[in-house]
Design a protein around this motif. Sequence first.
Motif, PDB file in Angstrom:
ATOM      1  N   GLN A  97      71.015  -7.341  42.710  1.00 13.61           N
ATOM      2  CA  GLN A  97      71.706  -6.379  41.887  1.00 13.61           C
ATOM      3  C   GLN A  97      72.120  -5.161  42.737  1.00 13.61           C
ATOM      4  OE1 GLN A  97      69.391  -4.689  38.598  1.00 13.61           O
ATOM      5  NE2 GLN A  97      70.947  -3.187  38.257  1.00 13.61           N
ATOM      6  N   LEU A 123      75.726  -8.429  40.064  1.00 12.08           N
ATOM      7  CA  LEU A 123      74.779  -9.353  40.537  1.00 12.08           C
ATOM      8  C   LEU A 123      75.516 -10.371  41.546  1.00 12.08           C
ATOM      9  CD1 LEU A 123      72.879 -10.227  37.306  1.00 12.08           C
ATOM     10  CD2 LEU A 123      72.108  -8.723  39.080  1.00 12.08           C
ATOM     11  N   GLN A 124      74.935 -10.508  42.683  1.00 17.66           N
ATOM     12  CA  GLN A 124      75.673 -11.168  43.742  1.00 17.66           C
ATOM     13  C   GLN A 124      74.614 -11.777  44.713  1.00 17.66           C
ATOM     14  OE1 GLN A 124      79.774 -11.875  44.467  1.00 17.66           O
ATOM     15  NE2 GLN A 124      78.908 -10.978  42.732  1.00 17.66           N
ATOM     16  N   ASP A 147      64.016 -15.106  42.834  1.00 17.41           N
ATOM     17  CA  ASP A 147      64.874 -16.391  43.073  1.00 17.41           C
ATOM     18  C   ASP A 147      66.264 -16.368  42.477  1.00 17.41           C
ATOM     19  OD1 ASP A 147      65.399 -18.850  43.974  1.00 17.41           O
ATOM     20  OD2 ASP A 147      64.486 -19.931  42.441  1.00 17.41           O
ATOM     21  N   GLY A 148      66.961 -15.322  42.541  1.00 17.37           N
ATOM     22  CA  GLY A 148      68.314 -15.127  42.124  1.00 17.37           C
ATOM     23  C   GLY A 148      69.018 -14.353  43.083  1.00 17.37           C
ATOM     24  N   PRO A 149      70.177 -13.625  42.185  1.00 16.69           N
ATOM     25  CA  PRO A 149      70.818 -12.761  43.012  1.00 16.69           C
ATOM     26  C   PRO A 149      70.246 -11.274  43.476  1.00 16.69           C
ATOM     27  CG  PRO A 149      71.560 -12.917  40.752  1.00 16.69           C
ATOM     28  CD  PRO A 149      70.428 -13.560  40.820  1.00 16.69           C
ATOM     29  N   GLN A 193      68.117  -3.890  43.178  1.00 15.43           N
ATOM     30  CA  GLN A 193      66.833  -4.749  43.025  1.00 15.43           C
ATOM     31  C   GLN A 193      67.314  -5.947  43.297  1.00 15.43           C
ATOM     32  OE1 GLN A 193      65.063  -5.955  39.182  1.00 15.43           O
ATOM     33  NE2 GLN A 193      66.841  -5.191  38.049  1.00 15.43           N
ATOM     34  N   VAL A 233      66.772  -9.940  42.225  1.00 17.55           N
ATOM     35  CA  VAL A 233      66.075 -10.686  41.152  1.00 17.55           C
ATOM     36  C   VAL A 233      65.409 -11.966  41.718  1.00 17.55           C
ATOM     37  CG1 VAL A 233      66.802 -12.003  38.909  1.00 17.55           C
ATOM     38  CG2 VAL A 233      68.132  -9.984  39.841  1.00 17.55           C
TER      39      VAL A 233
END
Lengths: 459, 202
Positions: free
Chosen positions: A23, A158-159, A19-21, A15, A17
């Motif tokens: 998965q 998470l990247q 406004d994020g990294p 997935q 995330v």
Amino acid sequence: MNTLFDKIWDAHIVQCVNDGPTQLYIDRLYCHEVTSPQAFEGMRARGLQCFRPKQIYCMPDHNTPTHDQDKPIADAVSRMQVDTLARNARDFGVNYFGMMDAKNGIIHVVGPERGLTLPGMTIVCGDSHTSTHGAMGAVAFGIGTSEVEMVLASQCILQARPKTMRITIDGTLGKGVTAKDVALYMMMRMTTSGATGYFVEYAGEVVRNLTMEGRLTLCNLSIEMGARGGMVAPDETTFAYLKGREYAPKGEDWERAVAYWMTLKSDDDAVFDKEIHYDAADIQPMITYGTNPGMGMAITDSIPQGDGSASFEKALGYMGLQSGECLLGKKVDYVFLGACTNGRIEDFRAFASLVKGRQKAPDVTAWLVPGSWMVDAQIRQEGLDKVLAEAGFEIRQPGCSACLAMNDDKIPAGKYAVSTSNRNFEGRQGPGSRTLLASPLTAAAAAVTGVVTDPRTLL
Amino acid sequence: MKQKFDIITSTCVPLPLENVDTDQIIPARFMKATTREEKFFGDNLFHDWRYKADGSFNQDFVLNNPIYGGQILVAGKNFGSGSSREHAAWAIAGYGFRVVISSFFADIHKNNELNNFVLPVVVSESFLKELFDCIAANPSMLVEVNLPLQTVTNKATGKSERFEINAYKKHCLMNGLDDIDFLIENKQKIEEYEAENCRFAR
């Protein structure tokens, strides 16, 4: 219109995330003894089990001595770290290749040679040279220990998605110019931060014509340009290398795998965030003169004037060298052949081919360290051990050795070492050590002459 | 649960060198510990620059200069290049730094800092140069790092810059949460992914 990187990365997204990294699902986690103990400790503290222990492979390599591996490690702290990995592997039920196990060696040498590293995989390890595995057509990158713990716990990481870069190298490499020289040349051109934020795909005639070992060397050094990883699209060279390897797919699985692997290449209309072209004709045997791998030059050149920065002056001061100086003829104290960069069979063949019929220079201490027991066995099978012995060289036992001097193989302060490893940082090969990074051929030339020598003059 | 991050106002320790690699931040021979001994790593931060070969302090190195101190390390561009060792971030945190300001960070080290609740703040070259000048002129000058607003302010000049951090990681830092908390709550999604993707014999 996808790049090779996009195809593999996208196939592993669990997935994104908000406004994020991303998965990202991880097919293989490799662990060595230095960067994993705190991750296992964290798992214990949280009361967690490994989520997918069968996909995790551990082996000690950094602390292992390069002699008497059948005896307990003399250094108590090193022994404790190696023993801790063995215990963690047992407690958490993950795969473990201990010291003296025929499958042991430097993790980045063992993964590809055992067929554990396969095209299309995502691979991580708490080690920046994990980029090596990209040579097989995998997305492989180094991570920190907290991230190792993430993968132990969830087989995911998470990247942030890196940008993509393609480096195309056209033409044909000249005599005595190796994959290591290509990498040192790129670092000189790009600096150690030129590819930071990017995942690099290497392409072009030079890369297509490299052997698997050469590609592994090239991708190994991606991190030294700051790149998260480097990769080469899998092709017949890759498939021929992998076929029949212990952990590679067999029978129908093999056929299915190859059919999938054939799709793993950048589309003709793929768009990269950055494209760079180099010409093989511009690449000579290389050597470094400073304290980062970007501070390199053609072996026949003189040390440049630099930018007048405090960092440049500090580097030359540490190395005991001056701008305008040519390194040819410079006395060499140590020669190191090995590391995840150049500890493979082809590197030993190259070294042996040059020293054959010659003698090690009396003042040079030479450490020849195979990347794994499998490389060691190949050396003996091919009779290279005899060639090397006749020239006055002995072969040590496998491990990371003098690349980062976590075992006893330390270059003394002030001494010059021509080294086939990956980093010439201050103190990297021992406090005060002075490292000149070069190819196995250049290392061999220094070993028999006792001075920095253009290997082309001896071929 | 880690220490939550909000606003930090502090004096700075300047390290105006470029390409400071993680082998300098913590040399490999100090990586043999098997636990997260932050004090041990902190005591050996920049070991070979901080101590002479005989173990005495190198008085020329900034950490040994009593006029500089604080929770903010200011470093030249390409900070943390080279090895992925998280021990470098543990050493920085163990020493007591909570922020590192530079114009450019190496990728892996930047992640390692974030995962240890040390905030890497990327500023422009000109902001960084002026900051080094201001610290040299007045070592007790203050810098404010405001995570909620994503701003860094040079209190000597009053100049501010905005810095980038993704909303997810900002939330983690401000609430003392880490990525493993997030991942283990998502196991069902991982199992669904595995069921749909069996590319490799696992």
